[in-house]
Design a protein around this motif. Structure first.
Motif, PDB file in Angstrom:
ATOM      1  N   GLN A   1       0.673  -1.169   0.114  1.00  0.00           N
ATOM      2  CA  GLN A   1      -0.070  -0.070   0.009  1.00  0.00           C
ATOM      3  C   GLN A   1       0.857   1.314   0.004  1.00  0.00           C
ATOM      4  OE1 GLN A   1      -3.159   0.037   2.868  1.00  0.00           O
ATOM      5  NE2 GLN A   1      -3.606  -1.909   2.672  1.00  0.00           N
ATOM      6  N   ILE A   2       1.974   1.118   0.833  1.00  0.00           N
ATOM      7  CA  ILE A   2       2.925   2.500   0.820  1.00  0.00           C
ATOM      8  C   ILE A   2       3.476   2.542  -0.571  1.00  0.00           C
ATOM      9  CG2 ILE A   2       5.247   3.207   1.199  1.00  0.00           C
ATOM     10  CD1 ILE A   2       3.220   3.741   3.224  1.00  0.00           C
ATOM     11  N   SER A   3       3.795   1.527  -1.284  1.00  0.00           N
ATOM     12  CA  SER A   3       4.162   1.609  -2.639  1.00  0.00           C
ATOM     13  C   SER A   3       3.238   1.970  -3.774  1.00  0.00           C
ATOM     14  CB  SER A   3       4.500   0.097  -3.347  1.00  0.00           C
ATOM     15  OG  SER A   3       5.388   0.252  -4.354  1.00  0.00           O
ATOM     16  N   ASP A   4       1.976   1.622  -3.599  1.00  0.00           N
ATOM     17  CA  ASP A   4       0.884   2.202  -4.208  1.00  0.00           C
ATOM     18  C   ASP A   4       0.769   3.654  -4.200  1.00  0.00           C
ATOM     19  OD1 ASP A   4       0.558  -0.125  -5.357  1.00  0.00           O
ATOM     20  OD2 ASP A   4      -1.230  -0.969  -4.437  1.00  0.00           O
ATOM     21  N   SER A   5       0.744   4.143  -2.701  1.00  0.00           N
ATOM     22  CA  SER A   5       0.448   5.546  -2.603  1.00  0.00           C
ATOM     23  C   SER A   5       1.561   6.287  -3.039  1.00  0.00           C
ATOM     24  CB  SER A   5       0.349   5.623  -0.981  1.00  0.00           C
ATOM     25  OG  SER A   5       1.717   5.426  -0.299  1.00  0.00           O
ATOM     26  N   GLY A   6       2.794   5.879  -3.227  1.00  0.00           N
ATOM     27  CA  GLY A   6       3.831   6.595  -3.544  1.00  0.00           C
ATOM     28  C   GLY A   6       3.515   6.940  -5.160  1.00  0.00           C
ATOM     29  N   ASP A   7       2.971   5.665  -5.804  1.00  0.00           N
ATOM     30  CA  ASP A   7       2.833   5.766  -7.435  1.00  0.00           C
ATOM     31  C   ASP A   7       1.689   6.983  -7.486  1.00  0.00           C
ATOM     32  OD1 ASP A   7       4.835   3.983  -8.221  1.00  0.00           O
ATOM     33  OD2 ASP A   7       3.060   2.373  -8.011  1.00  0.00           O
ATOM     34  N   ILE A   8       0.713   6.978  -6.554  1.00  0.00           N
ATOM     35  CA  ILE A   8      -0.457   7.744  -6.633  1.00  0.00           C
ATOM     36  C   ILE A   8      -0.014   9.255  -6.366  1.00  0.00           C
ATOM     37  CG2 ILE A   8      -2.578   8.467  -5.567  1.00  0.00           C
ATOM     38  CD1 ILE A   8      -3.150   5.403  -5.077  1.00  0.00           C
ATOM     39  N   PHE A   9       0.970   9.262  -5.478  1.00  0.00           N
ATOM     40  CA  PHE A   9       1.480  10.738  -5.106  1.00  0.00           C
ATOM     41  C   PHE A   9       2.217  11.330  -6.196  1.00  0.00           C
ATOM     42  CE2 PHE A   9       4.416  13.753  -3.148  1.00  0.00           C
ATOM     43  CZ  PHE A   9       3.484  14.488  -2.369  1.00  0.00           C
ATOM     44  N   VAL A  10       3.090  10.549  -7.053  1.00  0.00           N
ATOM     45  CA  VAL A  10       3.753  11.197  -7.977  1.00  0.00           C
ATOM     46  C   VAL A  10       2.919  11.267  -9.296  1.00  0.00           C
ATOM     47  CG1 VAL A  10       5.556  10.449  -9.896  1.00  0.00           C
ATOM     48  CG2 VAL A  10       5.913   9.928  -7.348  1.00  0.00           C
ATOM     49  N   GLU A  11       1.690  10.648  -9.339  1.00  0.00           N
ATOM     50  CA  GLU A  11       0.842  10.661 -10.387  1.00  0.00           C
ATOM     51  C   GLU A  11       0.068  12.163 -10.202  1.00  0.00           C
ATOM     52  OE1 GLU A  11      -3.471   8.763 -10.174  1.00  0.00           O
ATOM     53  OE2 GLU A  11      -2.113   7.607 -11.738  1.00  0.00           O
ATOM     54  N   PHE A  12      -0.202  12.311  -8.949  1.00  0.00           N
ATOM     55  CA  PHE A  12      -0.729  13.622  -8.597  1.00  0.00           C
ATOM     56  C   PHE A  12       0.234  14.908  -9.085  1.00  0.00           C
ATOM     57  CE2 PHE A  12      -1.810  16.845  -5.453  1.00  0.00           C
ATOM     58  CZ  PHE A  12      -3.268  17.011  -5.557  1.00  0.00           C
ATOM     59  N   LEU A  13       1.187  14.751  -8.767  1.00  0.00           N
ATOM     60  CA  LEU A  13       2.248  15.739  -8.968  1.00  0.00           C
ATOM     61  C   LEU A  13       2.198  16.143 -10.610  1.00  0.00           C
ATOM     62  CD1 LEU A  13       5.357  14.893  -6.978  1.00  0.00           C
ATOM     63  CD2 LEU A  13       3.704  15.947  -6.246  1.00  0.00           C
ATOM     64  N   ARG A  14       2.111  14.990 -11.334  1.00  0.00           N
ATOM     65  CA  ARG A  14       2.337  15.331 -12.719  1.00  0.00           C
ATOM     66  C   ARG A  14       0.741  15.791 -13.221  1.00  0.00           C
ATOM     67  NH1 ARG A  14       6.081  10.048 -13.737  1.00  0.00           N
ATOM     68  NH2 ARG A  14       8.100  11.071 -13.606  1.00  0.00           N
ATOM     69  N   ASP A  15      -0.120  15.351 -12.858  1.00  0.00           N
ATOM     70  CA  ASP A  15      -1.633  15.773 -13.034  1.00  0.00           C
ATOM     71  C   ASP A  15      -1.922  16.978 -12.596  1.00  0.00           C
ATOM     72  OD1 ASP A  15      -1.571  13.207 -14.674  1.00  0.00           O
ATOM     73  OD2 ASP A  15      -3.009  12.185 -13.110  1.00  0.00           O
ATOM     74  N   LYS A  16      -1.617  17.282 -11.596  1.00  0.00           N
ATOM     75  CA  LYS A  16      -2.116  18.723 -10.770  1.00  0.00           C
ATOM     76  C   LYS A  16      -0.783  19.360 -10.357  1.00  0.00           C
ATOM     77  CE  LYS A  16      -6.390  16.999 -10.967  1.00  0.00           C
ATOM     78  NZ  LYS A  16      -7.639  17.751 -11.780  1.00  0.00           N
ATOM     79  N   PRO A  17      -0.022  20.083 -11.180  1.00  0.00           N
ATOM     80  CA  PRO A  17       1.041  20.595 -10.877  1.00  0.00           C
ATOM     81  C   PRO A  17       0.720  21.858  -9.986  1.00  0.00           C
ATOM     82  CG  PRO A  17       0.887  20.767 -12.970  1.00  0.00           C
ATOM     83  CD  PRO A  17      -0.322  19.839 -12.724  1.00  0.00           C
ATOM     84  N   PHE A  18      -0.529  22.567 -10.272  1.00  0.00           N
ATOM     85  CA  PHE A  18      -0.943  23.794  -9.566  1.00  0.00           C
ATOM     86  C   PHE A  18      -1.111  23.529  -8.101  1.00  0.00           C
ATOM     87  CE2 PHE A  18      -4.515  26.551  -8.199  1.00  0.00           C
ATOM     88  CZ  PHE A  18      -3.859  27.729  -7.923  1.00  0.00           C
ATOM     89  N   TYR A  19      -1.818  22.268  -7.751  1.00  0.00           N
ATOM     90  CA  TYR A  19      -2.188  22.162  -6.424  1.00  0.00           C
ATOM     91  C   TYR A  19      -1.108  21.311  -5.641  1.00  0.00           C
ATOM     92  CZ  TYR A  19      -7.034  23.049  -7.845  1.00  0.00           C
ATOM     93  OH  TYR A  19      -8.248  23.579  -8.014  1.00  0.00           O
ATOM     94  N   SER A  20      -0.323  20.914  -6.606  1.00  0.00           N
ATOM     95  CA  SER A  20       1.014  20.433  -5.931  1.00  0.00           C
ATOM     96  C   SER A  20       1.892  21.605  -5.252  1.00  0.00           C
ATOM     97  CB  SER A  20       1.879  19.528  -6.894  1.00  0.00           C
ATOM     98  OG  SER A  20       1.123  18.421  -7.390  1.00  0.00           O
ATOM     99  N   GLN A  21       2.117  22.532  -6.057  1.00  0.00           N
ATOM    100  CA  GLN A  21       2.702  23.776  -5.436  1.00  0.00           C
ATOM    101  C   GLN A  21       2.088  24.386  -4.297  1.00  0.00           C
ATOM    102  OE1 GLN A  21       3.249  26.750  -8.640  1.00  0.00           O
ATOM    103  NE2 GLN A  21       4.183  24.967 -10.131  1.00  0.00           N
ATOM    104  N   LEU A  22       0.658  24.435  -4.400  1.00  0.00           N
ATOM    105  CA  LEU A  22      -0.014  24.709  -3.133  1.00  0.00           C
ATOM    106  C   LEU A  22       0.294  23.936  -2.056  1.00  0.00           C
ATOM    107  CD1 LEU A  22      -3.372  26.090  -4.550  1.00  0.00           C
ATOM    108  CD2 LEU A  22      -1.524  27.580  -3.893  1.00  0.00           C
ATOM    109  N   LEU A  23       0.252  22.698  -2.215  1.00  0.00           N
ATOM    110  CA  LEU A  23       0.798  21.621  -1.111  1.00  0.00           C
ATOM    111  C   LEU A  23       2.045  22.061  -0.388  1.00  0.00           C
ATOM    112  CD1 LEU A  23      -0.571  18.570  -2.146  1.00  0.00           C
ATOM    113  CD2 LEU A  23      -1.590  19.650  -0.275  1.00  0.00           C
ATOM    114  N   LEU A  24       3.014  22.300  -1.246  1.00  0.00           N
ATOM    115  CA  LEU A  24       4.179  22.541  -0.708  1.00  0.00           C
ATOM    116  C   LEU A  24       4.322  23.964   0.147  1.00  0.00           C
ATOM    117  CD1 LEU A  24       7.245  21.611  -0.888  1.00  0.00           C
ATOM    118  CD2 LEU A  24       7.388  22.767  -3.085  1.00  0.00           C
ATOM    119  N   LYS A  25       3.535  24.883  -0.439  1.00  0.00           N
ATOM    120  CA  LYS A  25       3.456  26.008   0.042  1.00  0.00           C
ATOM    121  C   LYS A  25       3.022  26.211   1.522  1.00  0.00           C
ATOM    122  CE  LYS A  25       1.914  30.833  -0.780  1.00  0.00           C
ATOM    123  NZ  LYS A  25       3.234  31.728  -0.487  1.00  0.00           N
ATOM    124  N   TYR A  26       1.706  25.431   1.588  1.00  0.00           N
ATOM    125  CA  TYR A  26       0.929  25.542   2.697  1.00  0.00           C
ATOM    126  C   TYR A  26       0.943  24.257   3.779  1.00  0.00           C
ATOM    127  CZ  TYR A  26      -1.117  29.843   0.757  1.00  0.00           C
ATOM    128  OH  TYR A  26      -1.237  30.841   0.156  1.00  0.00           O
TER     129      TYR A  26
END
Length: 207
Positions: A89-114
């Protein structure tokens, strides 16, 4: 539906429309340099009306960051599978996280900021991190892995969550705001992601 309920629903719908427009505006050509004047023009609302819903630009960005957390949490829920071990599940969540970074770069930047922002629940007054919904999923996965023996149990769950989240933020930081270092050293993005995975999974597995 009574008058009060109808007005509350209309207010919530208006707030959602403003937030949707802000997401398009701040992720568009002007990016974070866009202003409340730009948003008023896009929504065809007066600035006074905007301020009834959001007191300033920062409050809008914070609300958008919260929306991003919700989007990421929804995706991470896919990694919760009773048929899989904690480490899987950890491995799957990592894949999902990276997928999110690539699909949602704007929201990814906001996550890093806040991501360290503490928010207060308007109804209960309880304080929690903005990213707490995401961290709760990671906690559940880590508890599963500790109980099935695929994840180490010599480190407190909350400490493991902190370590894991820090690693994920490292990936986010590298892929979003520090890409130049990858180009300088001619490092492929996929390779650096897999490198993070190797470090994370090896460090989380029992000795």
């Amino acid at each position: 539906m009574g008058i009060i309920e109808r007005k509350l629903r209309e207010k919530e719908n208006r707030r959602k429309d403003i937030l949707d427009a802000a997401g398009k505006l701040f992720s568009g050509k002007k990016g974070m340099d866009a202003t409340m004047d730009d948003l008023a023009e896009l929504t065809e609302l007066g600035k006074g009306t905007l301020y009834l819903y959001f007191p300033n630009k920062e409050s809008i960005l914070l609300a958008l960051a919260g929306k991003g957390v919700g989007l990421l949490r929804k995706r991470l829920n896919r990694s919760l599978d009773d048929a899989k071990t904690g480490i899987e599940q950890i491995s799957d969540s990592g894949d999902i996280f990276v997928e999110f970074l690539r699909d949602k770069p704007f929201y990814s930047q906001l996550l890093l900021k806040y991501e360290q922002t503490v928010i207060t629940d308007e109804e209960t007054g309880e304080r929690s991190l903005l990213v707490e919904p995401v961290l709760e999923i990671l906690k559940d996965i880590l508890k599963k892995g500790r109980s099935d023996g695929t994840l180490r149990d010599d480190i407190d769950t909350y400490e493991l969550v902190t370590i894991l989240w820090s690693q994920l933020l490292g990936i986010l930081n590298t892929l979003s705001v520090r890409k130049d270092i990858l180009h300088i050293y001619n490092i492929d993005e996929d390779w650096i992601v897999k490198g993070h995975y190797r470090v994370i999974l090896r460090g989380l597995m029992p000795a």
